[in-house]
Design an enzyme around this catalytic site. Structure first.
Site, PDB file in Angstrom:
ATOM      1  N   CYS A   1       7.951  -2.756   1.791  1.00  0.00           N
ATOM      2  CA  CYS A   1       8.965  -3.490   1.024  1.00  0.00           C
ATOM      3  C   CYS A   1       9.662  -2.639  -0.030  1.00  0.00           C
ATOM      4  CB  CYS A   1       8.335  -4.717   0.357  1.00  0.00           C
ATOM      5  SG  CYS A   1       7.944  -6.049   1.496  1.00  0.00           S
ATOM      6  N   ILE A   2       8.923  -2.250  -1.047  1.00  0.00           N
ATOM      7  CA  ILE A   2       9.560  -1.666  -2.233  1.00  0.00           C
ATOM      8  C   ILE A   2      10.278  -0.341  -1.951  1.00  0.00           C
ATOM      9  CG2 ILE A   2       9.208  -0.958  -4.637  1.00  0.00           C
ATOM     10  CD1 ILE A   2       6.842  -2.859  -4.724  1.00  0.00           C
TER      11      ILE A   2
END
Length: 433
Positions: free
Chosen positions: A266-267
């Site tokens: 994700c990040i």
């Protein structure tokens, strides 16, 4: 009149998002069909065996035995479902641009089996417009049906937090956006069977943007503390001490922690989805891109600290034996996707080091697109003789079941990127990075 709920829910993609979601639906009394192209995952589920560390086999076996959960590689069975939820990867390509090929291929695979009244929900993180433009086009072309009229379409971002024992699928509020009010109503009714709180938003795009905001928020704040780590170190100040003191403020502050770089699905990825899409609208995302640059530079900062520490004992990186402790991208999980440890390994190997790793959750490195050259490499044994044979050990991920006091006692030199040795004794040969 209440909205009817689907009798069978299909979940495409049985990884870190799809499997927990399927289990929660099944626990709530909903019949679930898991679909995946990976026959090994399908066979494991049908045998009641988990392949994800933080999901125990008993929880799968219970739902298999109840008859509420089954898995298959046969995508034609989508036709038996009242709803299908897509939970497939959405990585970046080699040019750091969005790769929605998994989403589109899934759409192509299920489209021939769509039927009137069916609901399709995308959970894969992506840029605004993916659901109501790209996926919609594929589904309509392959089915001959019209989204919003013949079948329902929605987006609901996943909010999995692997390794967090307090994270429960049922307890995490579920953001949902639909192509139309009827689509939103249908999706809200579906998730309402398994999730305690549903948060409806005005559109698929608003829901897609919500997910991006959540992870961009984390990326930017992690970049801030990563930069402060370097600035404060130059001043002789320990950023970890500062963070611990700052987080005692009961308002206006949320703690974030530095590290050797960003990892996970994700990040490190999601912010680039927005920066790429923003260019289509002539918009610059300087703040987000700067955060990305800072976080991406962290592995090299760690390598520089390793070089300085080795120089202090009259050794070069070239020819040194270096141990990376922790391969997973975060503590207490077996997920090594986008792990900054791989970047460290590559940088150190390119500098001439002999590189090994230890991770109790990743006994052997699995094949992957990004780090296939490390595939098959085993974790070292955890004992005094083996660990002590390395010139330096780098703590890149701080698993709770790793005895960092033993690491300090056994090692010649330790580089700590996670403050994992803060409570250890005999730290005279520990260097923070």
């Amino acid at each position: 009149m209440s909205t009817p709920t689907p009798s069978l829910v299909g979940i495409v993609g049985l990884g870190y998002v799809g499997l927990p979601l399927g289990l929660q639906f099944a626990r709530s009394g909903v019949s679930v069909l898991g679909l995946d192209i990976d026959s090994a995952k399908v066979d494991s589920i049908n045998a009641g065996q988990s392949y994800i560390h933080h999901i125990d086999s008993d929880s799968i076996r219970e739902q298999i035995d109840s008859g509420r959960l089954s898995a298959s590689t046969d995508f034609s069975r989508v036709g038996d479902c009242g709803a299908v939820i897509i939970c497939v990867p959405s990585p970046l390509n080699k040019n750091r641009e969005p790769d929605i090929s998994y989403i589109l291929k899934t759409g192509e695979a299920i489209a021939p089996y769509l039927h009137p009244g069916m609901l399709v929900v995308l959970e894969s993180t992506t840029y605004p417009g993916t659901t109501d433009e790209d996926l919609l086009g594929v589904l309509e072309k392959g089915s001959g049906l019209v989204a919003g009229k013949d079948f329902h379409l929605a987006f609901s971002p996943e909010r999995e937090d692997p390794g967090n024992p307090d994270s429960r699928v049922a307890k995490i509020p579920k953001v949902v956006g639909g192509l139309s009010p009827a689509c939103l109503e249908k999706a809200t009714a579906l998730y309402g069977q398994a999730i305690e709180r549903i948060v409806p938003v005005s559109s698929c795009r608003a829901a897609e943007a919500t997910k991006l905001l959540e992870n961009i928020f984390r990326s930017v704040n992690i970049a801030l503390v990563n930069e402060l780590k370097i600035v404060y170190a130059a001043m002789g100040i320990d950023v970890w001490e500062v963070i611990e003191a700052a987080k005692t403020k009961p308002f206006g502050y949320m703690p974030f922690y530095p590290g050797p770089g960003l990892g996970g699905h994700c990040i490190p990825i999601d912010p680039f989805y927005l920066t790429w899409k923003a260019r289509e609208y002539g918009q610059a995302t300087r703040f987000i891109e700067l955060a990305g640059e800072i976080n991406t530079s962290m592995p090299q900062h760690v390598v520089n600290r390793v070089a300085e520490a080795l120089n202090g004992v009259k050794k070069p990186i070239n020819g040194s034996k270096i141990l990376l402790v922790g391969l997973a991208y975060k503590a207490n999980v077996d997920d090594d996707r986008e792990s900054p440890t791989y970047v460290l390994m590559d940088l150190l190997k390119a500098s001439g080091a002999e590189v090994s790793y230890y991770d109790p959750y990743v006994p052997v490195i699995r094949p992957s697109r990004e780090h296939g050259h490390w595939a098959g490499t085993p974790s070292i044994a955890w004992d005094n003789e083996t660990v002590g044979s390395f010139d330096v050990a780098i703590i890149s991920t701080a698993h709770a079941n790793v005895d960092h006091q033993e690491l300090v006692d056994w090692s010649q030199l330790v580089i700590d990127t996670r403050n994992a040795t803060a409570n250890c004794s005999n730290r005279q040969h520990v260097v923070k990075a």
